[in-house]
Motif scaffolding. Structure first.
Motif, PDB file in Angstrom:
ATOM      1  N   PHE A 128      39.579  -3.164  45.629  1.00 47.40           N
ATOM      2  CA  PHE A 128      39.735  -1.969  45.112  1.00 47.40           C
ATOM      3  C   PHE A 128      39.698  -1.551  46.646  1.00 47.40           C
ATOM      4  N   ARG A 129      40.967  -0.616  47.010  1.00 49.25           N
ATOM      5  CA  ARG A 129      41.058  -0.137  48.212  1.00 49.25           C
ATOM      6  C   ARG A 129      41.821   1.024  48.720  1.00 49.25           C
ATOM      7  N   ASN A 130      41.133   1.730  49.354  1.00 50.48           N
ATOM      8  CA  ASN A 130      42.044   3.484  49.272  1.00 50.48           C
ATOM      9  C   ASN A 130      42.797   3.188  50.363  1.00 50.48           C
ATOM     10  N   GLU A 131      44.258   2.641  50.502  1.00 45.02           N
ATOM     11  CA  GLU A 131      45.293   2.435  50.888  1.00 45.02           C
ATOM     12  C   GLU A 131      45.798   3.545  51.944  1.00 45.02           C
ATOM     13  N   LEU A 132      45.728   3.547  52.624  1.00 49.78           N
ATOM     14  CA  LEU A 132      46.446   5.471  53.076  1.00 49.78           C
ATOM     15  C   LEU A 132      47.755   5.289  52.159  1.00 49.78           C
ATOM     16  N   ILE A 167      53.855  -2.907  43.556  1.00 51.60           N
ATOM     17  CA  ILE A 167      52.944  -3.394  43.819  1.00 51.60           C
ATOM     18  C   ILE A 167      52.487  -4.334  44.478  1.00 51.60           C
ATOM     19  N   MET A 168      52.701  -4.259  45.942  1.00 47.08           N
ATOM     20  CA  MET A 168      52.926  -5.505  47.268  1.00 47.08           C
ATOM     21  C   MET A 168      51.811  -4.497  47.513  1.00 47.08           C
ATOM     22  N   ARG A 169      51.886  -3.680  47.888  1.00 49.43           N
ATOM     23  CA  ARG A 169      50.040  -2.612  48.350  1.00 49.43           C
ATOM     24  C   ARG A 169      50.226  -1.824  47.225  1.00 49.43           C
ATOM     25  N   CYS A 170      48.752  -1.640  46.865  1.00 52.30           N
ATOM     26  CA  CYS A 170      47.927  -1.161  45.379  1.00 52.30           C
ATOM     27  C   CYS A 170      46.230  -1.197  46.122  1.00 52.30           C
ATOM     28  N   ARG A 171      46.933  -0.348  45.252  1.00 50.24           N
ATOM     29  CA  ARG A 171      44.777   1.145  45.632  1.00 50.24           C
ATOM     30  C   ARG A 171      44.351  -0.056  44.271  1.00 50.24           C
ATOM     31  N   GLU A 172      44.151  -0.139  43.870  1.00 47.55           N
ATOM     32  CA  GLU A 172      43.470  -1.802  42.520  1.00 47.55           C
ATOM     33  C   GLU A 172      44.595  -3.191  42.352  1.00 47.55           C
ATOM     34  N   PHE A 173      43.863  -4.110  43.060  1.00 49.27           N
ATOM     35  CA  PHE A 173      45.110  -5.640  42.608  1.00 49.27           C
ATOM     36  C   PHE A 173      44.166  -6.273  42.373  1.00 49.27           C
ATOM     37  N   LEU A 174      44.820  -7.490  41.951  1.00 45.56           N
ATOM     38  CA  LEU A 174      44.011  -8.190  41.928  1.00 45.56           C
ATOM     39  C   LEU A 174      44.500  -9.562  42.961  1.00 45.56           C
ATOM     40  N   MET A 175      42.663 -10.228  43.388  1.00 45.68           N
ATOM     41  CA  MET A 175      43.131 -10.927  45.060  1.00 45.68           C
ATOM     42  C   MET A 175      41.986 -12.500  44.269  1.00 45.68           C
ATOM     43  N   LYS A 176      43.409 -13.600  44.960  1.00 44.28           N
ATOM     44  CA  LYS A 176      42.575 -14.891  44.617  1.00 44.28           C
ATOM     45  C   LYS A 176      42.005 -14.798  46.028  1.00 44.28           C
ATOM     46  N   VAL A 204      56.579 -10.204  54.982  1.00 44.44           N
ATOM     47  CA  VAL A 204      55.090  -9.286  53.942  1.00 44.44           C
ATOM     48  C   VAL A 204      53.990 -10.573  54.106  1.00 44.44           C
ATOM     49  N   GLU A 205      52.742  -9.929  54.359  1.00 46.13           N
ATOM     50  CA  GLU A 205      51.466 -10.858  54.305  1.00 46.13           C
ATOM     51  C   GLU A 205      51.155 -11.391  52.800  1.00 46.13           C
ATOM     52  N   VAL A 206      51.550 -12.436  52.173  1.00 46.61           N
ATOM     53  CA  VAL A 206      51.572 -12.604  51.167  1.00 46.61           C
ATOM     54  C   VAL A 206      49.777 -13.769  50.750  1.00 46.61           C
ATOM     55  N   GLY A 207      49.676 -14.553  51.515  1.00 41.61           N
ATOM     56  CA  GLY A 207      48.329 -15.199  51.758  1.00 41.61           C
ATOM     57  C   GLY A 207      47.199 -14.576  53.333  1.00 41.61           C
ATOM     58  N   ASN A 208      46.404 -14.912  53.709  1.00 37.03           N
ATOM     59  CA  ASN A 208      46.031 -15.444  54.910  1.00 37.03           C
ATOM     60  C   ASN A 208      44.632 -16.595  54.712  1.00 37.03           C
ATOM     61  N   ILE A 209      44.300 -16.837  55.511  1.00 37.32           N
ATOM     62  CA  ILE A 209      42.787 -17.881  55.787  1.00 37.32           C
ATOM     63  C   ILE A 209      42.073 -17.746  57.465  1.00 37.32           C
ATOM     64  N   TYR A 241      39.472 -16.813  52.393  1.00 37.57           N
ATOM     65  CA  TYR A 241      41.130 -17.285  52.769  1.00 37.57           C
ATOM     66  C   TYR A 241      41.922 -16.751  50.806  1.00 37.57           C
ATOM     67  N   GLY A 242      43.042 -15.960  52.052  1.00 36.49           N
ATOM     68  CA  GLY A 242      43.124 -14.697  50.563  1.00 36.49           C
ATOM     69  C   GLY A 242      44.381 -15.347  49.998  1.00 36.49           C
ATOM     70  N   ILE A 243      45.163 -14.214  48.259  1.00 39.36           N
ATOM     71  CA  ILE A 243      45.868 -14.297  47.524  1.00 39.36           C
ATOM     72  C   ILE A 243      46.361 -13.313  47.252  1.00 39.36           C
ATOM     73  N   GLY A 244      47.594 -12.920  47.183  1.00 39.11           N
ATOM     74  CA  GLY A 244      47.381 -11.054  46.329  1.00 39.11           C
ATOM     75  C   GLY A 244      48.516 -12.072  45.286  1.00 39.11           C
ATOM     76  N   PRO A 245      48.504 -12.443  44.068  1.00 40.52           N
ATOM     77  CA  PRO A 245      48.911 -12.732  43.298  1.00 40.52           C
ATOM     78  C   PRO A 245      49.983 -11.775  42.739  1.00 40.52           C
ATOM     79  N   GLY A 246      49.439 -10.512  42.715  1.00 42.47           N
ATOM     80  CA  GLY A 246      50.048  -8.798  42.287  1.00 42.47           C
ATOM     81  C   GLY A 246      51.256  -8.527  43.285  1.00 42.47           C
ATOM     82  N   ARG A 247      51.162  -9.362  44.565  1.00 38.90           N
ATOM     83  CA  ARG A 247      51.780  -9.046  45.730  1.00 38.90           C
ATOM     84  C   ARG A 247      53.262 -10.391  45.302  1.00 38.90           C
ATOM     85  N   VAL A 248      52.457 -11.333  45.505  1.00 36.12           N
ATOM     86  CA  VAL A 248      53.198 -12.850  45.113  1.00 36.12           C
ATOM     87  C   VAL A 248      54.482 -12.226  44.664  1.00 36.12           C
TER      88      VAL A 248
HETATM   89  P1  ATP Z   1      47.423  -6.203  55.029  1.00 35.48           P
HETATM   90  O1  ATP Z   1      47.433  -6.667  56.336  1.00 35.48           O
HETATM   91  O2  ATP Z   1      48.685  -6.203  53.969  1.00 35.48           O
HETATM   92  O3  ATP Z   1      46.660  -5.057  55.067  1.00 35.48           O
HETATM   93  P2  ATP Z   1      44.959  -7.827  54.180  1.00 35.48           P
HETATM   94  O4  ATP Z   1      44.827  -8.282  55.815  1.00 35.48           O
HETATM   95  O5  ATP Z   1      44.211  -6.729  54.626  1.00 35.48           O
HETATM   96  O6  ATP Z   1      46.508  -7.085  54.118  1.00 35.48           O
HETATM   97  P3  ATP Z   1      43.193 -10.182  52.922  1.00 35.48           P
HETATM   98  O7  ATP Z   1      42.272  -8.366  53.052  1.00 35.48           O
HETATM   99  O8  ATP Z   1      42.991 -10.705  53.620  1.00 35.48           O
HETATM  100  O9  ATP Z   1      44.784  -8.549  53.525  1.00 35.48           O
HETATM  101  O10 ATP Z   1      43.787  -9.795  51.098  1.00 35.48           O
HETATM  102  C1  ATP Z   1      44.138 -11.057  50.962  1.00 35.48           C
HETATM  103  C2  ATP Z   1      45.465 -10.927  50.617  1.00 35.48           C
HETATM  104  O11 ATP Z   1      45.007 -10.249  49.589  1.00 35.48           O
HETATM  105  C3  ATP Z   1      46.581 -10.358  51.229  1.00 35.48           C
HETATM  106  O12 ATP Z   1      46.893 -11.491  51.498  1.00 35.48           O
HETATM  107  C4  ATP Z   1      47.852 -10.176  50.042  1.00 35.48           C
HETATM  108  O13 ATP Z   1      48.043 -10.801  49.844  1.00 35.48           O
HETATM  109  C5  ATP Z   1      46.564  -9.234  49.056  1.00 35.48           C
HETATM  110  N1  ATP Z   1      46.293  -7.521  49.562  1.00 35.48           N
HETATM  111  C6  ATP Z   1      45.644  -7.160  50.898  1.00 35.48           C
HETATM  112  N2  ATP Z   1      45.894  -6.207  50.190  1.00 35.48           N
HETATM  113  C7  ATP Z   1      46.677  -5.825  49.230  1.00 35.48           C
HETATM  114  C8  ATP Z   1      46.924  -4.241  48.616  1.00 35.48           C
HETATM  115  N3  ATP Z   1      47.010  -3.479  48.872  1.00 35.48           N
HETATM  116  N4  ATP Z   1      47.847  -5.003  47.213  1.00 35.48           N
HETATM  117  C9  ATP Z   1      48.594  -5.821  47.450  1.00 35.48           C
HETATM  118  N5  ATP Z   1      47.428  -6.864  47.284  1.00 35.48           N
HETATM  119  C10 ATP Z   1      47.017  -6.966  48.662  1.00 35.48           C
END
Ligand code: ATP
Ligand code: MG
Length: 407
Positions: free
Chosen positions: A140-144, A150-159, A259-264, A294-301
């Motif tokens: 859960f993230r209270n994104e601005l 589904i690439m930027r959600c307030r409730e989303f799946l993360m690996k 778009v950032e699909v994952g990060n380490i 090590y994150g990936i957002g399956p919904g964002r993918v």
């Molecule tokens: P961003 O820079 O896009 O806000 P972040 O750097 O905060 O993302 P992390 O906290 O490292 O992202 O999250 C790991 C992964 O989760 C991201 O690489 C992305 O794929 C996914 N993710 C992050 N925020 C969201 C979101 N609001 N909705 C969907 N997926 C997300």
């Protein structure tokens, strides 16, 4: 699955409140439902795609030693106070809630704190390390802003996988092994030729973190890409000094949206130290565990795939993540023809193919339009005309030509 049984309907109207291509297409095709801004429900077709992405991620994480877990979303503030991440001034996207007795709780936006704390029950000696738990779980993230579907959600799946290592060298080795594993995941998701390892800001314990950025106009990030070397630098760290240290030449860099699909991320002892996650080394000396995340957002993918793979008629799913392998469209009306179509459906299914069988009583035009919109990679059309030749017409979604194949 018989399409006559699929409860979701496609829609011709583009949803007015959606600006992103991924949300527009996925809603029209009946893959997702918008609950509210930044919160989407997954319907049968959408969940199939999401699960395929999740399973690709699982397979690749298990290969490098990952062990799947599932942590709670509800969070105890005490742990987050110890790492100084409870305050809303420091973390601006917390969702917080309260118990009936007024105790404050958080909804997890990440899981370093609870996992590091949990691992204290399992890590005592150097023999217990390294280890690599991961989960595919709701954040859960209270994104601005949330305008990218589904690439930027307030409730989303993360690996999120977390590494627990004894030494910097051990950490570095694992960290490096995640790069090809991540690239493999994005390749299997059909994003291989557009996804690049990107240097980003690192924090206290390392010079850089690495992002996996997929090129798309809908991306919210700007990166500087060296196509030949296949690496990029995020705008946030784009300085002459950094370019020099990476031996990159400004003249070879392209400014592109991605778009950032994952990060380490190397975390060092940032969380293990305040939470007291230690181990005894060979000489019985206490050491602090070194962590990485090590994150990936399956919904964002999934949203990114929809952005990258579409045309004016709809979605075009890459094979490995498509909701079905084959869209079998029947234009048969006569009982004997329908029987042949049914037989083909049964045969394909028994061969292990996932088939969406359009057995509905609608016009050919409507069926083809839906088929293009839904975007299953291969379409089989069976009709009185093809049956005259004992055949079925086979067409790939991303190609114009079709061919007749004997039944
Ligand atoms: P961003 O820079 O896009 O806000 P972040 O750097 O905060 O993302 P992390 O906290 O490292 O992202 O999250 C790991 C992964 O989760 C991201 O690489 C992305 O794929 C996914 N993710 C992050 N925020 C969201 C979101 N609001 N909705 C969907 N997926 C997300
Ligand atoms: Mg980021």
């Amino acid at each position: 699955m018989r399409q006559s049984q699929l409860f979701t309907k496609t829609s011709k109207q583009t949803p007015k409140d959606e600006v992103s291509t991924n949300a527009q297409l996925l809603i029209k095709a009946g893959f997702i439902h918008k609950e509210l801004a930044g919160a989407y429900s997954y319907l049968p077709l959408g969940l199939r795609v999401l699960n395929k992405i999740n399973n690709i991620i699982r397979e690749e994480m298990n290969i490098i030693g990952g062990q799947e877990i599932f942590l709670t979303s509800l969070q105890n503030p005490e742990l987050w106070k110890r790492t100084d991440r409870w305050s809303d001034e420091i973390v601006d996207n917390w969702f917080k809630t309260r118990l009936k007795n007024d105790t404050e709780l958080g909804l997890a936006f990440t899981h370093e704190e609870p996992l590091a704390n949990l691992m204290k029950n399992h890590i005592n000696s150097y023999k217990d390390l390294p280890c690599y738990p991961y989960q595919i779980q709701t954040k859960f993230r209270n994104e601005l802003r949330s305008k990218s579907g589904i690439m930027r959600c307030r409730e989303f799946l993360m690996k999120d996988l977390y590494s627990f290592s004894r030494t910097q060298e051990e950490h570095d080795n694992f960290y490096e092994s995640t790069k090809p594993a991540y690239l493999k995941i994005f390749e299997r998701c059909g994003l291989g030729d557009k996804t690049f390892i990107t240097f980003a800001s690192g924090g206290v314990f390392s010079k850089y973190s690495h992002e996996f950025q997929t090129l798309t106009e809908s991306g919210e990030d700007i990166i500087y890409l060296d196509r030949e070397k296949k690496i990029a630098v995020n705008k946030e760290v784009y300085t002459d000094e950094i370019l020099a240290s990476l031996e990159l030449n400004k003249d070879n860099l392209e400014e592109v949206k991605a778009v950032e699909v994952g990060n380490i991320f190397t975390l060092g002892t940032k969380y293990s130290e305040p939470l007291g996650l230690n181990y005894n080394d060979k000489d019985s000396k206490q050491q602090t565990v070194i962590m990485g995340s090590y994150g990936i957002g399956p919904g964002r993918v999934m949203g990114t795939i929809a952005e990258v793979h579409n045309d004016e008629n709809g979605l075009i799913w890459p094979e490995e993540v498509a909701p079905f392998d084959i869209h079998l469209v029947s234009l048969c009306k006569e009982e004997s023809d329908v029987k042949k179509a049914d037989e083909l459906y049964t045969k394909l299914t028994s061969e292990g193919k996932d088939v969406l069988y359009d057995d509905r009583n609608t016009s050919a035009g409507a069926k083809f339009a839906d088929s293009d919109l839904i975007g299953i990679p291969v379409r089989y059309v069976i009709s009185p005309k093809t049956l005259e030749q004992g055949s079925v017409e086979v067409k790939k979604r991303d190609q114009e030509e079709s061919e007749l194949v004997k039944l």
